[in-house]
Motif scaffolding. Structure first.
Motif, mmCIF file in Angstrom:
data_model
loop_
_atom_site.group_PDB
_atom_site.id
_atom_site.type_symbol
_atom_site.label_atom_id
_atom_site.label_comp_id
_atom_site.label_asym_id
_atom_site.label_seq_id
_atom_site.Cartn_x
_atom_site.Cartn_y
_atom_site.Cartn_z
ATOM 1 N N GLN A 164 36.660 44.070 34.780
ATOM 2 C CA GLN A 164 37.287 43.224 35.803
ATOM 3 C C GLN A 164 38.073 42.093 35.145
ATOM 4 O OE1 GLN A 164 37.323 43.981 38.889
ATOM 5 N NE2 GLN A 164 35.665 45.480 39.049
ATOM 6 N N PRO A 165 39.054 41.523 35.864
ATOM 7 C CA PRO A 165 39.797 40.365 35.333
ATOM 8 C C PRO A 165 38.853 39.185 35.067
ATOM 9 C CG PRO A 165 40.863 41.242 37.302
ATOM 10 C CD PRO A 165 39.545 41.926 37.197
ATOM 11 N N PHE A 166 39.266 38.291 34.186
ATOM 12 C CA PHE A 166 38.444 37.149 33.805
ATOM 13 C C PHE A 166 38.060 36.312 35.023
ATOM 14 C CE2 PHE A 166 38.436 32.593 32.610
ATOM 15 C CZ PHE A 166 37.260 32.580 31.877
ATOM 16 N N TRP A 167 39.040 36.052 35.905
ATOM 17 C CA TRP A 167 38.757 35.218 37.069
ATOM 18 C C TRP A 167 37.689 35.870 37.952
ATOM 19 C CZ3 TRP A 167 39.134 37.038 41.988
ATOM 20 C CH2 TRP A 167 39.930 38.179 42.211
ATOM 21 N N TYR A 168 37.730 37.193 38.070
ATOM 22 C CA TYR A 168 36.761 37.912 38.910
ATOM 23 C C TYR A 168 35.355 37.784 38.320
ATOM 24 C CZ TYR A 168 34.490 41.681 41.490
ATOM 25 O OH TYR A 168 33.631 42.412 42.284
#
Length: 464
Positions: A242-246
């Motif tokens: 998953q993306p870092f922000w997620y």
């Protein structure tokens, strides 16, 4: 007959059977409190202590079977120490050593890499209760002038009986998940003194039901959302992809959900204490208070924008016990920081032997240190003070809450995942962002102070 019913119930709820047994046991405290109020309130102390001891032992046997002998041994040894050693520092040190070594041995021989509900869970509560008992018994032999106001309230004027210690230890409202309370408070309960109607059972049904309803709401939230935010997801390839922000937002939401497991148990157990009368806390501003056993300030917990506010509203009675019996008794060290560090080390060991606990509490100490410096900076800086009191504050509050809950969840990762390989994998996937953020903030604080606090104010603060 009961085993298949429990198995079916746990399957339908999607919860492990030990968790179902635990929650049922906490709920059984309500009918136990009603029996005490209706049939035993006017009985002798012997009858009441016997009821509390037998009902608590029955709940312990329901959850842990023959393993209840662990708690029985520790209660008996504690009683014998007080009787044979008297009001001496030897009693306190022997109690502390024996109870902590017994608990740690239990952790060592029963430890797994998962969170298991086993006999060590209520035993860690009992350990504090028995160690605190030795401190209070020791304080009872001192001159009143040598004691603080807190110590005077808890000090024991005489040695308790074995039945009294058993009733105190196994009281159905506090044996399984807390809260912590003193033997003096328990003695007042048995004597019928903890009531808003002298000589009669307390009018505590309504406040008890309010806590039950709040606890049940928290339990419902946890039951609904916990399957979507399991600890195991952190260790999957899907999470790492998953993306870092997620990944960061998942930590935030997961922490909010996972904490309701503790909140629900504590608030429901508090309702039992209130119903029995143990939660009575006298009259404040003309109103009867029922928060003597409050282990959670749920509204503060949900709305406080600061780490200190969240910590002070969470597991209140345990924190108060540690402050009274560890932090304040380390005054002879002459250094608050050293006392604070030693207290957190005690809490770390008391929770268990996994590395995750050490990382969690060390991170908590670092976060609180940086937050205190930041608050002092805002107070001393005219610009930041003006900004904090401006119409922009609601927006600042929202941003602050986001970071607050993100980094509140950050130390919980090792606390819940326990072992080095697990929490290292998660922290690596989010680039140790919490450590980086607070380290940068800590290093930047002196420079921010030079830039934002006028020189005159800085010199005045140094002189103070």
């Amino acid at each position: 007959m009961a085993a298949p019913l429990l198995a079916n119930l746990s399957e339908s709820l999607g919860s492990p059977e030990p968790a179902v047994r635990l929650m049922l046991s906490i709920l059984i405290g309500y009918p136990c409190a009603l029996v005490y109020r209706k049939y035993l309130f006017y009985q002798t102390a012997t009858v009441i202590n016997l009821f509390h001891a037998i009902s608590g032992l029955a709940l312990a046997a329901f959850n842990f079977g023959p393993q209840i002998y662990h708690s029985a041994v520790c209660v008996l040894v504690q009683f014998l120490m007080m009787r044979l050693m008297g009001r001496t520092i030897t009693t306190v040190l022997s109690s502390f050593t024996f109870q902590m070594v017994y608990l740690l041995a239990g952790y060592y021989y029963t430890a797994t890499e998962e969170y298991d509900i086993k006999w060590t869970m209520p035993h860690c509560v009992l350990t504090l209760k028995l160690v605190g008992l030795s401190f209070d018994y020791y304080d009872g032999g001192k001159e009143p002038s040598q004691l603080s106001a807190e110590q005077k309230k808890a000090a024991l004027p005489s040695v308790p009986s074995l039945l009294e210690v058993c009733g105190f230890s196994y009281f159905y409202g506090g044996f399984l998940v807390g809260p912590q309370f003193t033997l003096r408070s328990y003695q007042k309960l048995v004597a019928g003194e903890l009531t808003d109607s002298p000589g009669k059972p307390p009018n505590s049904v309504t406040p008890a039901m309010k806590r039950f309803a709040l606890g049940f709401l928290c339990l419902t939230i946890y039951t609904i959302f916990s399957p979507y935010y399991p600890d195991s997801y952190f260790l999957t390839d899907e999470y790492e992809a998953q993306p870092f922000w997620y990944r960061c937002v998942f930590v935030l939401i997961w922490a909010k959900v996972i904490l309701y497991k503790y909140v629900s148990c504590w608030v429901i157990a508090e309702g039992v204490c209130i119903l029995s009368g143990l939660g009575y806390n006298g009259v404040v501003d003309g109103e009867h208070r029922w928060d003597a056993c409050a282990n959670m300030k749920v509204w503060v917990f949900e709305t406080a924008p600061l780490f200190g506010g969240t910590i002070s509203s969470f597991n209140i009675n345990t924190n108060a016990w540690v402050a009274r019996h560890v932090f304040k008794r380390l005054k002879f060290l002459g250094n608050k920081t050293l006392s604070h560090v030693t207290t957190l080390l005690f809490l770390t060991v008391w929770h268990g032997l996994h590395s995750g606990y050490l990382l969690c509490f060390s991170m908590e100490f670092f976060i609180i240190t940086v937050e205190r410096q930041a608050l002092a900076l805002v107070k001393d800086s005219p610009l930041l003070t003006k900004l904090a009191n401006s119409p922009l504050y609601p927006l600042i509050y929202l941003v602050q809450q986001f970071f607050h809950w993100l980094f509140m969840g950050y130390p919980l990762v090792p606390f819940c995942l326990f072992t080095f390989d697990k929490w290292l994998k998660v922290y690596t996937s989010i680039y140790f962002c919490g450590h980086v953020f607070f380290l940068v903030a800590y290093l930047a604080m002196p420079h921010l102070r030079k830039a934002l606090v006028p020189k005159k104010e800085r010199s005045e603060i140094k002189q103070d």
